[in-house]
Design a protein around this motif. Structure first.
Motif, PDB file in Angstrom:
ATOM      1  N   ILE A 316       0.838  -1.204   0.000  1.00 39.38           N
ATOM      2  CA  ILE A 316       0.000   0.000   0.000  1.00 39.38           C
ATOM      3  C   ILE A 316       0.870   1.252   0.000  1.00 39.38           C
ATOM      4  CG2 ILE A 316      -1.628   1.352   1.375  1.00 39.38           C
ATOM      5  CD1 ILE A 316      -2.796  -1.403   2.328  1.00 39.38           C
ATOM      6  N   ALA A 317       1.884   1.275   0.862  1.00 38.07           N
ATOM      7  CA  ALA A 317       2.732   2.461   0.984  1.00 38.07           C
ATOM      8  C   ALA A 317       3.527   2.722  -0.290  1.00 38.07           C
ATOM      9  CB  ALA A 317       3.674   2.308   2.175  1.00 38.07           C
ATOM     10  N   LYS A 318       4.107   1.663  -0.853  1.00 38.52           N
ATOM     11  CA  LYS A 318       4.928   1.837  -2.061  1.00 38.52           C
ATOM     12  C   LYS A 318       4.063   2.277  -3.239  1.00 38.52           C
ATOM     13  CE  LYS A 318       8.666  -0.420  -4.620  1.00 38.52           C
ATOM     14  NZ  LYS A 318       9.523  -1.643  -4.686  1.00 38.52           N
ATOM     15  N   THR A 319       2.864   1.745  -3.325  1.00 38.35           N
ATOM     16  CA  THR A 319       1.972   2.109  -4.424  1.00 38.35           C
ATOM     17  C   THR A 319       1.507   3.552  -4.291  1.00 38.35           C
ATOM     18  OG1 THR A 319       1.245  -0.196  -4.603  1.00 38.35           O
ATOM     19  CG2 THR A 319      -0.140   1.469  -5.638  1.00 38.35           C
ATOM     20  N   LEU A 320       1.181   3.968  -3.075  1.00 39.48           N
ATOM     21  CA  LEU A 320       0.770   5.357  -2.854  1.00 39.48           C
ATOM     22  C   LEU A 320       1.928   6.331  -3.102  1.00 39.48           C
ATOM     23  CD1 LEU A 320      -1.463   4.932   0.310  1.00 39.48           C
ATOM     24  CD2 LEU A 320      -2.216   5.584  -1.987  1.00 39.48           C
ATOM     25  N   ALA A 321       3.142   5.893  -2.804  1.00 39.37           N
ATOM     26  CA  ALA A 321       4.298   6.737  -3.109  1.00 39.37           C
ATOM     27  C   ALA A 321       4.411   6.955  -4.612  1.00 39.37           C
ATOM     28  CB  ALA A 321       5.565   6.103  -2.557  1.00 39.37           C
ATOM     29  N   ARG A 322       4.083   5.919  -5.388  1.00 34.17           N
ATOM     30  CA  ARG A 322       4.130   6.041  -6.849  1.00 34.17           C
ATOM     31  C   ARG A 322       3.058   6.991  -7.377  1.00 34.17           C
ATOM     32  NH1 ARG A 322       4.833  -0.126  -9.226  1.00 34.17           N
ATOM     33  NH2 ARG A 322       7.036  -0.428  -8.666  1.00 34.17           N
ATOM     34  N   THR A 323       1.914   7.033  -6.708  1.00 31.09           N
ATOM     35  CA  THR A 323       0.820   7.897  -7.171  1.00 31.09           C
ATOM     36  C   THR A 323       0.889   9.296  -6.580  1.00 31.09           C
ATOM     37  OG1 THR A 323      -0.720   7.319  -5.373  1.00 31.09           O
ATOM     38  CG2 THR A 323      -0.690   5.876  -7.323  1.00 31.09           C
ATOM     39  N   GLY A 324       1.898   9.550  -5.748  1.00 32.51           N
ATOM     40  CA  GLY A 324       1.976  10.838  -5.077  1.00 32.51           C
ATOM     41  C   GLY A 324       0.902  11.018  -4.029  1.00 32.51           C
ATOM     42  N   GLY A 325       0.442   9.891  -3.455  1.00 33.17           N
ATOM     43  CA  GLY A 325      -0.575   9.939  -2.408  1.00 33.17           C
ATOM     44  C   GLY A 325      -1.991   9.928  -2.938  1.00 33.17           C
ATOM     45  N   LYS A 326      -2.162   9.838  -4.254  1.00 32.27           N
ATOM     46  CA  LYS A 326      -3.507   9.760  -4.833  1.00 32.27           C
ATOM     47  C   LYS A 326      -4.013   8.325  -4.721  1.00 32.27           C
ATOM     48  CE  LYS A 326      -2.545  13.454  -8.145  1.00 32.27           C
ATOM     49  NZ  LYS A 326      -2.395  13.803  -9.589  1.00 32.27           N
ATOM     50  N   ALA A 327      -5.143   8.157  -4.032  1.00 32.15           N
ATOM     51  CA  ALA A 327      -5.616   6.815  -3.706  1.00 32.15           C
ATOM     52  C   ALA A 327      -6.811   6.377  -4.542  1.00 32.15           C
ATOM     53  CB  ALA A 327      -5.967   6.745  -2.223  1.00 32.15           C
ATOM     54  N   GLY A 328      -7.125   7.086  -5.603  1.00 32.29           N
ATOM     55  CA  GLY A 328      -8.214   6.655  -6.459  1.00 32.29           C
ATOM     56  C   GLY A 328      -7.964   5.267  -7.009  1.00 32.29           C
ATOM     57  N   GLY A 329      -9.035   4.493  -7.154  1.00 29.85           N
ATOM     58  CA  GLY A 329      -8.879   3.096  -7.522  1.00 29.85           C
ATOM     59  C   GLY A 329      -8.106   2.871  -8.800  1.00 29.85           C
ATOM     60  N   ALA A 330      -8.426   3.612  -9.864  1.00 31.00           N
ATOM     61  CA  ALA A 330      -7.759   3.416 -11.150  1.00 31.00           C
ATOM     62  C   ALA A 330      -6.274   3.737 -11.051  1.00 31.00           C
ATOM     63  CB  ALA A 330      -8.423   4.274 -12.216  1.00 31.00           C
ATOM     64  N   ALA A 331      -5.940   4.862 -10.394  1.00 30.43           N
ATOM     65  CA  ALA A 331      -4.537   5.251 -10.257  1.00 30.43           C
ATOM     66  C   ALA A 331      -3.771   4.246  -9.412  1.00 30.43           C
ATOM     67  CB  ALA A 331      -4.446   6.648  -9.633  1.00 30.43           C
ATOM     68  N   PHE A 332      -4.392   3.793  -8.334  1.00 32.57           N
ATOM     69  CA  PHE A 332      -3.736   2.830  -7.441  1.00 32.57           C
ATOM     70  C   PHE A 332      -3.458   1.526  -8.174  1.00 32.57           C
ATOM     71  CE2 PHE A 332      -3.433  -0.406  -4.214  1.00 32.57           C
ATOM     72  CZ  PHE A 332      -2.825   0.208  -3.126  1.00 32.57           C
ATOM     73  N   MET A 333      -4.447   0.985  -8.869  1.00 35.19           N
ATOM     74  CA  MET A 333      -4.279  -0.309  -9.524  1.00 35.19           C
ATOM     75  C   MET A 333      -3.296  -0.218 -10.686  1.00 35.19           C
ATOM     76  SD  MET A 333      -6.063  -1.880  -7.380  1.00 35.19           S
ATOM     77  CE  MET A 333      -5.756  -3.537  -8.021  1.00 35.19           C
ATOM     78  N   GLN A 334      -3.233   0.922 -11.345  1.00 34.07           N
ATOM     79  CA  GLN A 334      -2.246   1.104 -12.409  1.00 34.07           C
ATOM     80  C   GLN A 334      -0.839   1.146 -11.828  1.00 34.07           C
ATOM     81  OE1 GLN A 334      -2.630   1.037 -15.702  1.00 34.07           O
ATOM     82  NE2 GLN A 334      -0.438   1.392 -16.048  1.00 34.07           N
ATOM     83  N   ALA A 335      -0.670   1.860 -10.716  1.00 36.67           N
ATOM     84  CA  ALA A 335       0.650   1.971 -10.079  1.00 36.67           C
ATOM     85  C   ALA A 335       1.111   0.641  -9.488  1.00 36.67           C
ATOM     86  CB  ALA A 335       0.615   3.046  -8.986  1.00 36.67           C
TER      87      ALA A 335
END
Length: 389
Positions: A316-335
């Motif tokens: 969760i943390a590494k993925t959110l770091a990739r999105t710049g803290g954006k937790a929207g489903g599409a952005a999270f799953m892409q990251a």
């Protein structure tokens, strides 16, 4: 007459809270697990694994604070899990759903994740079909098939030709039976008998006697974690299957502290397959075990649930770091695609096609070393994907 569907109401509630939450500097993770009831120990392991990650890494990611909200499903209660998931999404405005000891609960919550487009990180539930329930679901634990297939391959490779399968009669047990038997027979082995025992069984003597009478090379066993494992292993010894050179083959959980302590010397010499035991070697695991001990005040050692929950927080943390803290489903799953990390269990990755974990499955033998029971890794299968997909 109410012309609005429950799904429509959920969407309206999400939109109502979305504007305020968009400016929030907090990442909320809603964890649904079993904090009371028969699986409370599993829930405690899951919570301690999450808390240990926070102990080592802090509560900030991409400039935002992490807040973990725990909800108690009390056991195998899919209706409760679905209600809790709805509450977490609509009332608590969580960015990520996580946890889930049991597959039925995870399946129920996955419907909420799918409808609300909320990322969901499964930290235990092991049915292969779970990640197909929604494109917003990923898993950091394992599947039963992922563990059973390598065990069957290892058994055949090391000389077993005739195996008797004994499993608890519930979905995970049937999955274990299916994948072990399918793999073993495809290699040329023979399943000389298969028994599905009632889930509440406490006396395994009659089942073990059937195995002894058949004189197989090995017995493959799948049972719920904890006391059932201990009771069956003691019956295996009492009936003399070890002296008859019938190898014992088990799945995940046989290297956990509660089983090792309760089973004692009756476990020595049994084999199992799985992704984690607290006695495994390596600096990453040593650091994890030490930090886990501080988290729980030395009350217990980490189980495989603790390890996968710890890894879930890392994901969760590494993925959110990739999105710049954006937790929207599409952005999270892409990251999430291309995720890889070192872990107390070894290197783990997420398969971008299935969103399921790819990892090493270890073949382990229980040994007694310096007066202590340990799960010795004697073989390994690297980069194992879920064979059911």
């Amino acid at each position: 007459m109410n012309r609005f569907t429950p799904g429509f109401c959920l969407i309206v509630a999400l939109l109502a809270g979305g504007a305020a939450h968009a400016q929030d500097d907090t990442i909320r993770i809603g964890v649904i697990t079993s904090l009371s009831g028969p699986a409370a120990e599993s829930g405690a392991q899951m919570k301690a694994g999450i808390d240990t990650w926070l102990r080592l890494n802090g509560d900030k990611v991409a400039g935002k604070r992490i807040e973990v909200i725990y909800k108690d499903d009390t056991g195998t209660q899919p209706d409760i899990a679905k209600r809790l998931a709805n509450e977490l999404v609509t009332r608590d405005h969580v960015d990520v759903l996580a946890g889930f000891v049991f597959t039925p609960n995870a399946m129920a919550a996955a419907g909420v994740a799918d409808q609300s487009r909320t990322p969901m990180v499964v930290m235990n539930a092991a049915a292969s079909s779970l990640t197909a329930r929604s494109p917003y679901v990923t898993r950091v634990s394992y599947t039963i098939a992922q563990s059973a297939k390598p065990l069957a391959e290892w058994a055949y490779r090391t000389g077993a030709r005739r195996v008797f399968t004994v499993v608890a009669d519930y979905a995970p047990g049937i999955d274990a039976e299916t994948w072990f038997n399918k793999t073993f027979t495809a290699l040329g082995g023979k399943i000389v008998g298969s028994v599905r025992m009632p889930l509440g069984s406490v006396d395994y003597g009659a089942f073990v006697q059937r195995v002894k009478d058949e004189k197989p090379d090995a017995i493959h066993v799948f049972l719920p974690n904890g006391q059932p494992m201990v009771a069956f292993t003691k019956a295996y010894r009492e009936k003399g299957l070890d002296k008859a050179n019938i190898r014992f083959l088990g799945g995940e959980g046989w290297g956990d502290e509660d089983v090792l302590k309760a089973g004692g010397d009756s476990l020595v010499g049994i084999y199992s397959s799985g992704f984690y035991s607290y006695t495994r070697p390596g600096a990453d695991n040593a650091s994890f075990v030490d930090a886990f001990g501080k988290t729980v005040g030395g009350r217990m050692q980490p189980s495989f649930l603790a390890a996968s929950s710890y890894d879930g927080m890392a994901l969760i943390a590494k993925t959110l770091a990739r999105t710049g803290g954006k937790a929207g489903g599409a952005a999270f799953m892409q990251a999430l695609k291309g995720y890889t990390s070192s872990s107390p269990r070894g290197t783990v990755t997420i398969d971008p096609a299935t969103r399921d974990i790819v990892q090493t499955i270890y073949i382990r033998r229980i040994d007694k070393r310096d007066g202590r029971l340990v799960a010795t890794e004697i073989d390994r299968f690297d980069a194992v994907k879920d064979p059911a997909k």
